[in-house]
Structures are given as C-alpha cells and as structure tokens.
Design an enzyme around this catalytic site. Structure first.
Site, mmCIF file in Angstrom:
data_model
loop_
_atom_site.group_PDB
_atom_site.id
_atom_site.type_symbol
_atom_site.label_atom_id
_atom_site.label_comp_id
_atom_site.label_asym_id
_atom_site.label_seq_id
_atom_site.Cartn_x
_atom_site.Cartn_y
_atom_site.Cartn_z
ATOM 1 N N CYS A 1 -8.775 1.145 11.558
ATOM 2 C CA CYS A 1 -8.237 1.212 12.899
ATOM 3 C C CYS A 1 -8.030 -0.208 13.415
ATOM 4 C CB CYS A 1 -9.207 1.940 13.802
ATOM 5 S SG CYS A 1 -9.722 3.516 13.114
ATOM 6 N N LYS B 1 -3.284 1.444 6.260
ATOM 7 C CA LYS B 1 -3.013 0.278 5.415
ATOM 8 C C LYS B 1 -4.237 -0.125 4.602
ATOM 9 C CE LYS B 1 -0.817 -3.161 3.665
ATOM 10 N NZ LYS B 1 -0.088 -2.787 2.422
HETATM 11 O O1 M6R Z 1 -6.078 -3.249 0.263
HETATM 12 P P1 M6R Z 1 -6.283 -2.641 -1.089
HETATM 13 O O2 M6R Z 1 -5.427 -3.252 -2.138
HETATM 14 O O3 M6R Z 1 -7.732 -2.638 -1.504
HETATM 15 O O4 M6R Z 1 -5.869 -1.137 -0.932
HETATM 16 C C1 M6R Z 1 -6.112 -0.202 -1.946
HETATM 17 C C2 M6R Z 1 -5.318 1.044 -1.749
HETATM 18 O O5 M6R Z 1 -5.749 1.750 -0.621
HETATM 19 C C3 M6R Z 1 -3.826 0.744 -1.630
HETATM 20 O O6 M6R Z 1 -3.368 0.042 -2.745
HETATM 21 C C4 M6R Z 1 -3.024 2.043 -1.494
HETATM 22 O O7 M6R Z 1 -3.083 2.782 -2.664
HETATM 23 C C5 M6R Z 1 -1.600 1.676 -1.080
HETATM 24 N N1 M6R Z 1 -1.216 2.396 0.083
HETATM 25 C C6 M6R Z 1 -0.610 1.896 -2.135
HETATM 26 O O8 M6R Z 1 0.668 1.509 -1.778
#
Ligand code: M6R
Length: 595
Positions: free
Chosen positions: A2, A590
């Site tokens: 958030c 995100k």
């Molecule tokens: O910030 P992070 O790279 O750790 O995030 C991991 C995943 O939550 C992230 O890659 C997610 O799968 C994306 N929305 C993919 O596009």
C-alpha cells in the site's frame, strides 16, 4: 503493498497527501483515503476504487495523512479502507499484524468495538488505549511496538494534538524535508515534487513531525536518533508517463536504453559478486513471480557460461532446501522492489544458516539492499507498471554478465549485451510493432474474442507457450506477462514436455506460441499443429509449421532477452485490445510486502 502519503506544515496538506497517493497508486489501488486535520477536528474521506478516477477535493488544512490500499485483511470496501480511527487516533498502515486476533480480543474486553475487518484498526485502538491510560504518544508507540508482531509501518494523527507520528516495524517510511514543512511517505515518490531531501526511518525507528520540527527516536527504548539528510537523485518527470498511453508501454520502450545503463556497474562490486558465486559451495538463486523466472534463466547461464551448478528456487520454496545451506553457501536474491516479503523471509532464513547474500534490486535502501552482503543495483529508474519489463531485462543482463565473469569471459559477454541493446531500437520499429499487434489480433480471434465493450468476451480462455533450454523460463515469464495484464489463461511449458500431458489441452485453433526454431522445438510444435493448434512462431528463422511468425534478431546467447521483449509487447497489446488497463491489473500490487 500500500502507499502512505502525508504532510505537516504545508498550506494545502490535504491536497499534497492526495497528490502523493496518486503517485503511489500503482502500489495499491483497491481503495484510498485521506484524513485531514481542521479547526473542528480530523475529517476522513475514504473511497473504493482508483484514486486517479476520483473527483475528491481535499479540505483546506495544514496537516493530513493518506493511504492507497491493496487489500489483505477484509474485502475491498470503504469501511476497510484506511485511515482508521479509534478514539483519539487516526491511522494508516502498511504490512500485516500477525497477532491481530489476540490483540483484538484483548481490546474488545476493554470495550473497543471494531467496524472494519482490518488489522490496522486494531493498532489504532491499541495506541488509543495507551494514550487514554495517560501515556504520551511516544510512550504509546514504545508500548505498542512491543505488542505488535509482523513487519509493519504506521503513521497516525491524534485528535486535538498537532503533528504526525510514524513508526517503522519493518516496512519503509521516508520523511521529506523542506523549510517549514515535513512530508512523509512509504516511498519518496509521494513527495518528490516538493523536496528531494530525505530522512530514512530504519526498522525500529519512530518520528514525530510538526511543520519543520522533526524528532526521531527508537520504538524500543525511546532514545533519540540522529538522521542523516540524504539527497535523492530522481528527476520527478522520469516517473511520469510522458507521451505514452501507459507506464507498461513506456517501460517496454525504455529497454532500448535501460539494458545498457544497467551494465554500467561498479567493477569492484561486480568482481565481489562473481567471486561470491565462484567460491560458494552451493548457489541458490531466488525470486518471486517474474524475478523467479529471471532466476531460472540465470540458472542456465551459470551452468552454460559459468560452469556453476546453481539451483533456481521460488523464494517461497527455499525453506525445503535450507538443510543444504550453510556458511559457505550463496543466495542470490533477485527482486525489483527489494521489498517482496517472501524474498526477504527466505533471505533471512538462509542468513540464519550463515549464507552470504548477493542482491539484485532496483531500489536502493530497500530492505533487501540493507540486509544483503553485496547489492548490484539495476539502475533502470523507477518501474511503475505492475508488470515488470525493464527491471526484468536488466536483472537478466546483470546475471548474464556475472555468469560470463565467472568464466573469465566478461569482454565477450559485454559485447553480446551491447549488441543486443543497440539493436533494440532497430527491432522496436513501427513496422515490427505492427507485426506484434497483428499477432495479438490473431490470438484474440482464435480465442473467439468479440468486441462489445464489456471486456469479458473471450470464448476460449486458454493459450500455450513453449520453449526449450533458456527459452523455457522465457516461456514461463511470457505466460506471467500475458496472465497479469490480459487475464488470458496462458501457460508456459518446456517444449519437450508438451507430449507428456499438456497436449491434451490442444483443441482446434488454440493459440500455441513457439519460442525458438531449433529442430527439437519445431518437432514439438508439429505435434501441436497436427492436433489443430494455431502455431505462432517467435524466432530468428521462419518455419513452415508456423501459421504466423514474428522475427527475433539472433543475438548469440542473449537471444533469450531478445525473445522476451516482443512477448512483453504482445501481452501489452492483448490487454489494451480488450480494453484492459495494463497498469492496474486486477488483484495485483507492484510489490507484495506480505507473505
Ligand atoms: O519486486 P519483485 O521483483 O520482488 O516482485 C516479484 C513479483 O511479485 C513480480 O515479479 C511479479 O511477478 C510481477 N508483477 C510480474 O510482472
């Protein structure tokens, strides 16, 4: 995750908090709320839905806090939105209070009644209880910090007492500094247009802000803490969409330069990183979602180029391998945000067993950055779209470079990457983009999509993506991209595995994207086509089995990255052609800062 935004001392604090939330909307967009202090008390406005769609006009006030929510406890509705008020306390919260049920039961016995399903409202009551007992707000924070379990951060105001209080129990809080005004946010973007001078609250730090009066102290013993003023070097316009329709589109196109920028690394740090890999007894590469797929790609590169046996593991699965981790082991943690709770928890588990940690993250001073032995920054600028694109390719480029360094072939590695990067502007020409768009049209037609404006018109919601070798994790990553922004059920498979089960899914016309054109992959594509699949090839060479084809320039062993980029673009078109907003996919945030 958030977003939290607030200000004290500014003439239009309510507007500033609200504008800050718009900047943080990508971190959570189920609902939002702003609490504003006025002469007649604290007024709270809450609304379900996107901030950018809201017509909210903040009140004239010099103090306000706001929150954009990604729901964890309780459904998406106005009551569960933050800020939450209990007694004198109005509070916003990031994180999860893991012992909220026990706290709630105890507070109910004291007479507190709760209207929301959130853990946040319970902390508002807990702080209020301490204040009603006669504790100062600072003493209330210290007492509450010893009660609250989990990784959290809280920002609150007290009715009748000016100022904003905040405490970090494991989730980021940043304070923005200006003359006569203090800003607060879970991310500097909340106030970057007003100031780039920042104080970071570390875990266990609390603060009191009133105009330019800023006091920092420990949540645990109340001792005063001195904070360093840090100047942030982010151009506010770089985090705007500019002429692009969506952040996802902007970030896909930014890859024409971002891969190159990500290669410009501190050579000492890169050598330390490659030595960590070279001399570890075991190497585990972890990440979540897309970053996990990058880990899988890196696993191939380390094997092929670095001749290192490494194990790629979803961060949530590392616990099953902990007995193999010791003080000679290395965990490479890949995370764009550096805040993903599953990654942090896996890293902490490995550290308890003595492992070294090498991090690849885009966010300096994120928790992952802070707890790792060596961090390689991605340097691609803020990535706002939920669907990761430019951070993904930077992560891949850096891992490829490290694999080449381990094999003493850094020079050749850099040549390949620079070749890929410089060729990208050429690849993403209008003609090529039109071909990608046409492929999206073909897929939607095969799925029985008809445009009638309500966004749910797909008849067959299934498509398959196959790839072999390094293109196997690229197939998995392509499937994630398609799922999250277009909501089409796409699934990636190792090409050779198709005949061991998934072939049963093939019916007439089902789209099957084939990554690569090597004989073994084509051999599998032929089987899918014989059963009626519509074969869409994405490869260097055209093959007669392809019903449709999109070329990918042959880029030596970084061909995997060159193949991913049209897949990102294809996902984007599959979303927008159905009227979906790729920047705000349903149910996602995100960064996922809860386990
Ligand atoms: O910030 P992070 O790279 O750790 O995030 C991991 C995943 O939550 C992230 O890659 C997610 O799968 C994306 N929305 C993919 O596009």
């Amino acid at each position: 995750m958030c977003g939290i935004s607030g200000a004290t001392g500014a003439e239009k604090a309510g507007q500033i908090a609200f504008d800050g939330l718009k900047k943080l909307e990508y971190r959570g967009y189920d609902s939002f709320g702003v609490a504003m202090r006025t002469g007649s008390g604290i007024h709270t406005y809450k609304k379900e839905g996107k901030i950018s769609d809201s017509k909210f006009k903040p009140m004239q006030t010099t103090e306000a806090i706001g929150h954009s929510r990604w729901a964890t406890h309780g459904e998406v509705n106005q009551v569960n939105s933050h800020p939450h008020s209990q007694g004198s306390v109005t509070l916003v919260h990031n994180g999860t209070v893991t012992n909220y049920v026990a706290l709630k039961r105890a507070l109910e016995k004291e007479g507190y009644e709760f209207i929301s399903e959130t853990d946040s409202e319970i902390v508002a009551a807990l702080l209020d209880e301490y204040i009603q007992e006669g504790k100062t707000p600072k003493q209330a924070i210290i007492a509450a910090s010893s009660q609250i379990q989990g990784d959290n951060s809280f920002v609150f105001m007290i009715d009748g007492q000016e100022g904003i209080w905040a405490f970090n129990l494991g989730r980021p809080i940043r304070v923005g500094i200006a003359d006569g005004v203090s800003y607060i946010g879970s991310d500097v973007q909340a106030f970057l247009e007003h100031t780039n001078i920042v104080n970071y609250l570390d875990k266990g730090d609390a603060c009191y802000l009133h105009q330019e009066d800023r006091k920092y102290f420990s949540c645990y013993d109340g001792k005063e803490i001195k904070k360093e003023d840090i100047s942030i070097d982010i151009e506010p316009s770089s985090v705007e969409k500019g002429n692009y329709a969506h952040f996802m589109q902007k970030e896909i196109f930014e890859q024409t330069s971002s891969i190159n920028v990500s290669l410009d690394q501190d050579s000492v740090k890169m050598s330390m990183a490659s030595d960590l890999i070279k001399y570890a007894d075991r190497v585990f590469i972890i990440g979540s979602g897309t970053s996990h797929k990058v880990a899988m790609v890196a696993e191939y590169w380390l094997a092929k180029n670095g001749r290192i046996y490494a194990r790629a593991c979803a961060s949530t699965e590392l616990s099953s391998w902990m007995q193999f981790i010791g003080n000679e082991s290395l965990v490479i943690a890949i995370s764009q945000s550096g805040e993903t709770a599953d990654v942090i928890s896996a890293v902490r588990g490995a550290q308890e067993r003595g492992a070294s940690v090498l991090a690849l993250t885009n966010i300096a001073r994120s928790e992952l950055d802070e707890i790792s032995d060596v961090t390689i920054p991605l340097q691609v600028g803020i990535e706002k779209a939920v669907a990761s694109t430019k951070a993904t390719t930077a992560q891949m480029a850096i891992m490829y470079q490290l694999a080449k360094m381990v094999d003493n072939e850094l020079g050749e590695g850099l040549i390949n990457l620079v070749d890929l990067s410089s060729g990208l502007s050429e690849q993403l020409n209008p003609n090529y983009i039109k071909h990608v768009e046409d492929m999206a049209d073909v897929i939607l037609k095969q799925l029985g999509y008809t445009e009638n404006g309500n966004g749910d018109q797909i008849q067959k919601n299934s498509m398959i993506i196959i790839g072999r070798d390094i293109l196997y994790p690229i197939a998995l990553e392509s499937a994630i991209k398609i799922q999250e922004v277009s909501y089409i059920h796409a699934q990636g498979f190792a090409a050779g595995e198709l005949k061991h089960g998934p072939l049963a899914l093939i019916e007439k016309g089902i789209p099957c994207i084939v990554l690569g054109d090597d004989d073994r992959t084509i051999n599998e594509a032929v089987k899918a086509r014989a059963r009626g699949a519509c074969i869409l090839g994405i490869s260097a060479q055209k093959h007669e089995v392809f019903d449709h084809w999109l070329s990918v320039p042959n880029r030596h062993d970084v061909y995997a990255i060159a193949t991913l980029i049209p897949m990102q673009l294809l996902s984007y078109f599959l979303a927008i052609k159905q009227g979906r907003d790729p920047d705000f996919p349903r149910n996602l945030a995100k960064a996922v800062t809860v386990e």
